[in-house]
Every structure is written in structure tokens, then in C-alpha cells.
Scaffold this active site. Structure first.
Site, PDB file in Angstrom:
ATOM      1  N   PRO A  11      16.632-126.792 -18.623  1.00 45.80           N
ATOM      2  CA  PRO A  11      16.217-127.971 -19.392  1.00 45.80           C
ATOM      3  C   PRO A  11      15.118-127.609 -20.381  1.00 45.80           C
ATOM      4  CG  PRO A  11      16.445-128.532 -17.089  1.00 45.80           C
ATOM      5  CD  PRO A  11      16.614-127.036 -17.185  1.00 45.80           C
ATOM      6  N   CYS A  12      15.224-128.155 -21.591  1.00 44.38           N
ATOM      7  CA  CYS A  12      14.360-127.680 -22.671  1.00 44.38           C
ATOM      8  C   CYS A  12      13.093-128.502 -22.861  1.00 44.38           C
ATOM      9  CB  CYS A  12      15.137-127.665 -23.985  1.00 44.38           C
ATOM     10  SG  CYS A  12      15.678-129.309 -24.522  1.00 44.38           S
ATOM     11  N   GLN A  13      12.921-129.622 -22.121  1.00 45.49           N
ATOM     12  CA  GLN A  13      11.776-130.484 -22.386  1.00 45.49           C
ATOM     13  C   GLN A  13      10.447-129.751 -22.262  1.00 45.49           C
ATOM     14  OE1 GLN A  13      14.335-131.148 -20.481  1.00 45.49           O
ATOM     15  NE2 GLN A  13      15.044-133.274 -20.694  1.00 45.49           N
TER      16      GLN A  13
END
Length: 416
Positions: A121-123
Site C-alpha cells: 500500500p502506497c499511503q
């Protein structure tokens, strides 16, 4: 790994790769993956009538949709499609995940894995995510999911891997995260190279910059994919104008199109003969937002400039902050060669993705968002509309992943 709704996988499936497993924590995304796996099985066996019939359950009540889904999945023999593991990847779950993957490898009769693909996940790595968090995302455990990715490399020793993420991964924590990722991957036997690429160079009508890390075993002669950029002469309207027109709050229930497909839709396989149109429902908007949408569309179409929040008449402003986030309302540029980046925030309100046709005066539908991301019309997204938007906004555009997959396929054939 971290497969989401399957955008990255789709390009590899189209290119003839055989999936061993998908791992994803989001339940609705996993259901979408199951439906897509059923689609590929039925397509291979010339039995698409079952899939088309399932698509027409889209506008029915939940109990009817669930019944249709059971019929769809029951048409797939047990053990034929890959396991889709709805599970968090963690130290605790790794033994269970490895066991199921090992079982699948034995069923397939394979000796080794060619590729591992996916990105955490890139958050935690995104500039926006870090700006919004008071601790700059330093305490977010997702920062270190790459260590678990490396555990898969260590166990299965694939010939190569594809690790996708946002450009912010290069600068997160003064670049320390990326340096650690490189060190870990090299330590377990891989040469790696990272490049920033833009989806619009791969035939996607969207500007979407991402970092693609490619790694290959040190015993193999390999290199970073050399892919010629596409130079299509199309505009974003070319993926919108065949769809039935809708006003805000309207639902389209006929499953058919307004126009025949143009060359772009056919050449990219976004639309094919016999397609059933689903997910084309316009969300409702209050009158104030509709008034703002008209102003924003008029300004873009007549002056080729985007509206700032401070440009709005005072009676339409509801936010006191007039210093930042002035691009709260953003129109999809229909007459340009690419749209702005699709992100999961579209699930919130749609203000950043206003339809360019002022006569419709609304934000875009799930199907329109999917097309901007280059998902074909036969891609069926499970879950609520909000979940559909999140799945699409977080995805890798299939057209982009297909170009990468085709390069890998040619390269792996040479190695064999």
C-alpha cells in the site's frame, strides 16, 4: 502480492501468464478477483453466456445478486482457478500463506516461480499521505511491508519481480526507505533497477506517474524493460462518448451502449463485441455542487483553465480555508490526450472528477473511472459503489501492466 482489484495482474493474465495465487487484505477486492478468475476460465472454455448473465444481475437486489454470484462460481470446477487469499500479509500469517501457495505449486506441477508482482500500500510513501499525517507517517507499519515482500523472494527465488509504488517512495524519510529496500533485495540475490514511468506513455489516457522497481536474480542475464512509448492521437472523450448520457443521480439499467465503439476502444480491448455495460450509475449531488460543476466545466472548455476555489461566487463557498486545496473541484479534461491521475479519493465525493460534458453535469461513474484506468468493460467490480471507486483508484492501469508483461514474456522465453 497486495493485489488489490487486479490491475497489475490483468496485464500479465492477458499476456499468457498463469497465476499461482493472489494475496489481498480487502474483501471486496478479493471478490472482484474471484469474479475475474471465473471470467478467464469461462472465456477459455467458450462459455461466456454464464458470465454475461451474471453481469446482468448488476442492478438487481442484493439477495438476487448474491444468488447469481453463487451460480457463477459454481460453474468453475474446484481447484481450477488460483487461490485468492483474503488475508493480511504479516509475520503471523506468513506460514499459512506459504502453505497455500506451496499446495498450489504442487497442483500445477511447477518447479519454480517465474515472477512475483505487486507493491505494498502506497499511503505511507505518498507525499499527500505524509503531509496529512501529523507524524509524517513515521509510525505507520506499512512503511516496512517491503521486508515481507523480500521474505517471498527468499522463499520462492523467482527469476524476476515487479514492485510498483508511488514516486514518493524514493524520498520517504529522506530516502532511507528506498535505500533499505535496495539493500534488502540485493542481499537476497537480486539486481534491481527503479524507474519513474507514466501510464500515458503506455497507451492509457491518463497521466499517472509511478515507480516500477524491477529485480532479477543475479545468476540471470537481465535488464530493465525497454518499452517504446505509445503515441496515440486520441482524447479522453474517446473513452466516454459511446456511453449513455446520465444526469446526476440517474441509473442506467439497459446494459447497452449509446454508440458503436471507436478505434481506441477496440484496439485497447476496453470494449469488445457482446459486452454488457455495468457500473454506469451517476451519484447524486446537491444543487450547490451542480452549480459549481457548471462553472468549472465552462471555464475549462472555454478558457482551457481550471477553476480555483477562490474563483467561485461567495454564495457557493462553504469552506473558510482560502489559502490551500484550491483545486477542490476538477474537471476530467475530455478534449485533452490524458486525464489527471485517478486516486481512491474519488470514493468520497467525486468533486475532483467532474464529467466534461456540461449537459450531464455530474461526477463520473464507476465505469467511466474504470475506463480512464484502462479496465475493460467486461471487468466486474464487486462491492458497493464506494468500494468500486477505491478499488479502481488504487489500481495499476491494465494497459500499462500489459506492456510490462509482454516484455517479460519475451525475455523469459529467451531464457528458457
Amino acid at each position: 502480492m497486495f493485489s488489490g482489484t487486479g490491475g497489475l495482474s490483468e496485464g500479465f493474465l492477458r499476456s499468457g501468464f498463469e497465476p499461482v495465487a493472489h494475496i489481498e487484505i480487502d474483501g471486496n477486492a478479493c471478490k472482484t478477483l474471484e469474479t475475474r478468475s471465473a471470467y478467464y476460465y469461462l472465456k477459455r472454455n467458450n462459455n461466456m453466456d454464464i458470465y454475461r448473465k451474471y453481469q446482468t444481475s448488476y442492478n438487481k437486489k442484493e439477495n438476487e445478486k448474491e444468488k447469481a454470484r453463487k451460480i457463477l462460481l459454481s460453474s468453475i470446477p474446484q481447484g481450477i482457478i488460483e487461490p485468492i487469499l483474503n488475508i493480511e500479509i504479516s509475520e503471523k500469517t506468513l506460514p499459512k500463506i506459504f502453505e497455500q501457495i506451496d499446495n498450489r505449486i504442487n497442483i500445477l506441477g511447477r518447479r519454480e516461480i517465474d515472477l512475483i508482482i505487486g507493491g505494498p500500500p502506497c499511503q505511507a510513501y505518498s507525499l499527500v499521505g505524509r503531509a496529512r499525517d501529523e507524524n509524517n507517517m513515521e509510525d505507520d507499519p506499512r512503511n516496512y511491508l517491503y521486508k515481507l515482500y523480500v521474505r517471498f523472494l527468499t522463499k520462492y527465488k523467482p527469476k524476476a519481480f515487479v514492485f510498483e509504488n508511488v514516486p514518493g517512495i524514493l524520498t520517504a524519510f529522506d530516502g532511507n526507505i528506498f535505500r533499505n529496500i535496495q539493500a534488502y533485495m540485493k542481499r537476497v540475490g537480486y539486481n534491481i533497477e527503479a524507474h519513474k514511468i507514466d501510464a500515458r506513455d503506455f497507451g492509457v489516457l491518463q497521466s499517472r506517474k509511478r515507480i516500477i522497481i524491477i529485480g532479477w536474480r543475479k545468476d540471470l542475464e537481465f535488464c530493465y524493460p525497454a518499452i517504446e512509448p505509445c503515441n496515440f492521437n486520441y482524447t479522453v472523450n474517446d473513452i466516454l462518448t459511446d456511453l449513455p448520457k446520465l444526469n446526476a443521480g440517474e441509473t442506467y439499467t439497459k446494459f447497452t451502449y449509446r454508440k458503436k465503439p471507436n478505434h481506441y476502444l477496440l484496439s485497447t480491448k476496453l470494449r469488445e463485441t457482446g459486452d454488457v455495460l455495468t457500473h454506469h450509475i451517476a451519484r447524486p449531488h446537491i444543487q450547490r455542487d451542480l452549480d459549481i460543476y457548471k462553472i468549472a466545466v465552462n471555464k475549462l472548455n472555454s478558457e482551457m483553465t481550471r477553476i480555483k476555489y477562490t474563483d467561485l461566487p461567495e454564495e457557493l463557498r462553504t469552506h473558510n480555508n482560502l489559502e490551500s486545496f484550491l483545486d477542490r473541484y476538477k474537471v476530467v479534461a475530455g478534449n485533452q490526450k490524458y486525464a489527471h491521475t485517478m486516486v481512491a479519493h474519488i470514493s468520497r465525493d467525486g468533486h475532483h472528477y467532474i464529467h466534461p460534458d456540461i449537459t450531464q453535469n455530474r461526477s463520473i461513474t464507476v465505469r467511466e473511472a474504470a475506463r480512464i484506468q484502462s479496465f475493460p468493460d467486461d471487468y466486474y467490480f464487486e462491492g458497493s459503489r464506494t468500494s468500486n471507486f477505491v478499488q479502481i483508484g488504487n489500481a495499476v492501469p491494465p494497459l500499462m501492466s500489459e506492456k510490462i508483461a509482454q516484455w517479460f514474456k519475451a525475455r523469459l522465453n529467451i531464457l528458457e
